[in-house]
Design a protein around this motif. Structure first.
Motif, PDB file in Angstrom:
ATOM      1  N   LEU A  42       0.706  -1.235   0.039  1.00  0.00           N
ATOM      2  CA  LEU A  42      -0.001  -0.073   0.073  1.00  0.00           C
ATOM      3  C   LEU A  42       0.837   1.175   0.024  1.00  0.00           C
ATOM      4  O   LEU A  42       0.483   2.264  -0.412  1.00  0.00           O
ATOM      5  N   LEU A  45       1.767   2.999  -3.456  1.00  0.00           N
ATOM      6  CA  LEU A  45       0.896   3.489  -4.429  1.00  0.00           C
ATOM      7  C   LEU A  45       1.132   4.782  -4.642  1.00  0.00           C
ATOM      8  O   LEU A  45       0.845   5.416  -5.680  1.00  0.00           O
ATOM      9  N   ARG A  53      -2.015   3.575 -10.168  1.00  0.00           N
ATOM     10  CA  ARG A  53      -2.555   3.677  -8.827  1.00  0.00           C
ATOM     11  C   ARG A  53      -3.937   2.889  -8.703  1.00  0.00           C
ATOM     12  O   ARG A  53      -4.429   2.088  -7.731  1.00  0.00           O
ATOM     13  N   LYS A  54      -4.878   3.473  -9.595  1.00  0.00           N
ATOM     14  CA  LYS A  54      -6.300   3.013  -9.721  1.00  0.00           C
ATOM     15  C   LYS A  54      -6.356   1.348  -9.813  1.00  0.00           C
ATOM     16  O   LYS A  54      -7.039   0.819  -8.968  1.00  0.00           O
ATOM     17  N   GLY A  57      -4.159  -0.428  -6.633  1.00  0.00           N
ATOM     18  CA  GLY A  57      -4.740  -0.003  -5.298  1.00  0.00           C
ATOM     19  C   GLY A  57      -6.208  -0.827  -5.251  1.00  0.00           C
ATOM     20  O   GLY A  57      -6.295  -1.392  -4.007  1.00  0.00           O
ATOM     21  N   ASN A  61      -6.078  -3.450  -1.908  1.00  0.00           N
ATOM     22  CA  ASN A  61      -7.157  -3.272  -0.779  1.00  0.00           C
ATOM     23  C   ASN A  61      -8.220  -4.608  -0.724  1.00  0.00           C
ATOM     24  O   ASN A  61      -8.725  -4.876   0.186  1.00  0.00           O
TER      25      ASN A  61
END
Length: 360
Positions: A42, A45, A53-54, A57, A61
């Motif tokens: 994390l 990122l 990142r999109k 991430g 997550n």
């Protein structure tokens, strides 16, 4: 993405393999702690482009959420197992124990059991039970039974006498149940067929004698009775009482004031390792006395000896109880020891029967 999937699978496997909460906490710190593997991903990122990142991430997550859910589920399982183990080890039974049924709590004394066994056997032969008082007169206990004046049994070292009455006569504690035979012959007309069980008293105390003990006597009076009938009755009694198919008996001449001829009876037995077995072996054991009723006794009871004759026998209930049930010391029968009674006693519903077994 393949590395993330591999990491996720590895962490989930570690969660599943955790054996306790400490091990599970170590997996959580290694994955989600400040320096954990997923936390490290994390942190990367911020260095990625908006498009990376999109994409990255969302995947990281999602892996974090799966690990968090797996940790929570495994923690619940471990807490439940720990609670079950603690309850099992610390359980206190606050319920009352089940009370023993009344039919199992008490015990029938061996003497009472043997008394019932005797009654059952002789009742099957047609005998009735006759009883009399424990406190007797000298006349019924001695005179009418052909005990002459000066006989040792009339002395105070053998018999419990009460203080003399105003007329000089003395009552006594009966030394045998023979006075019941006298009372029966005085109150009934022949034919007579009775047994007389009861308490008796003599001044005697050791391993095989007690001041108070129990006897059973039998009496048959009619016009044709003889020693052959007596032998058959005693033989059948011994077989039934000791619960054997056959038993040899030996009749020896003896002397009793109230019978003529008089006999003592031995039964076949085998002594082995402190035990006595009946109906086998080559040893003999004296068990009772018997004989034809003396004409003087018949006359004293108002029965014509020229018309009637009969036989009688007597044995100690305590003695035959000891022989049958392996009781070594006569005094134990009267010690009132509950532990002894629980060992030798009989359950209340174990009623002796010839069909079902006297001591089943």
């Amino acid at each position: 993405m393949s590395d993330l999937a591999t990491l996720e699978t590895s962490i989930l496997d570690q969660i599943a393999a955790a054996g306790d909460e400490a091990a599970l906490e170590a997996v959580r710190v290694a994955a989600l702690g400040k320096k954990g593997s997923i936390s490290a991903l994390l942190a990367t990122l911020g260095k990625m482009s908006p498009d990376e990142r999109k994409t990255q991430g969302a995947a990281i997550n999602q892996a974090k959420d799966k690990v968090t859910e797996a940790l929570a589920a495994k923690r619940d399982v471990l807490k439940s197992a720990a609670l079950d183990a603690r309850l099992a080890s610390e359980t206190v039974d606050v319920t009352l124990p089940l009370r023993e049924a009344p039919t199992e709590a008490g015990r029938i004394h061996p003497l009472s059991q043997v008394w019932d066994e005797l009654t059952t056997i002789f009742a099957d032969m047609g005998f009735s039970v006759a009883e009399g008082p424990d406190i007797e007169t000298d006349d019924y206990n001695f005179t009418k039974l052909n005990f002459p004046e000066g006989h040792p049994a009339r002395e105070m070292h053998d018999t419990f006498f009460f203080h003399p009455k105003d007329d000089g006569s003395r009552m006594l504690l009966r030394t045998h149940t023979s006075p019941v035979q006298v009372r029966t012959m005085l109150s009934q007309k022949p034919p007579i067929r009775v047994i007389c069980p009861g308490r008796t008293y003599r001044i005697d105390s050791d391993a095989t004698h007690t001041p108070q003990f129990h006897q059973v006597e039998g009496l048959v009076i009619d016009k044709t009775s003889h020693l052959g009938h007596l032998k058959w009755i005693l033989h059948e009694f011994c077989k039934a009482f000791f619960e054997v198919d056959h038993i040899n008996m030996r009749f020896r001449p003896s002397f009793f004031p109230f019978t003529e001829p008089s006999l003592e009876v031995d039964i076949q037995c085998r002594r082995d390792k402190g035990e006595i077995r009946f109906g086998e072996g080559e040893d003999w054991l004296e068990i009772l006395g018997c004989g034809m009723v003396h004409p003087n006794v018949l006359r004293a009871c108002g029965i014509d000896p020229d018309e009637y004759q009969g036989f009688a026998w007597g044995m100690g209930i305590d003695r035959i109880a000891m022989l049958k049930y392996g009781i070594a010391d006569l005094r134990q029968l009267f010690d009132s020891d509950v532990r002894w009674l629980s060992h030798y006693g009989f359950k209340p519903l174990e009623v002796p029967t010839l069909a079902g077994g006297l001591s089943s």
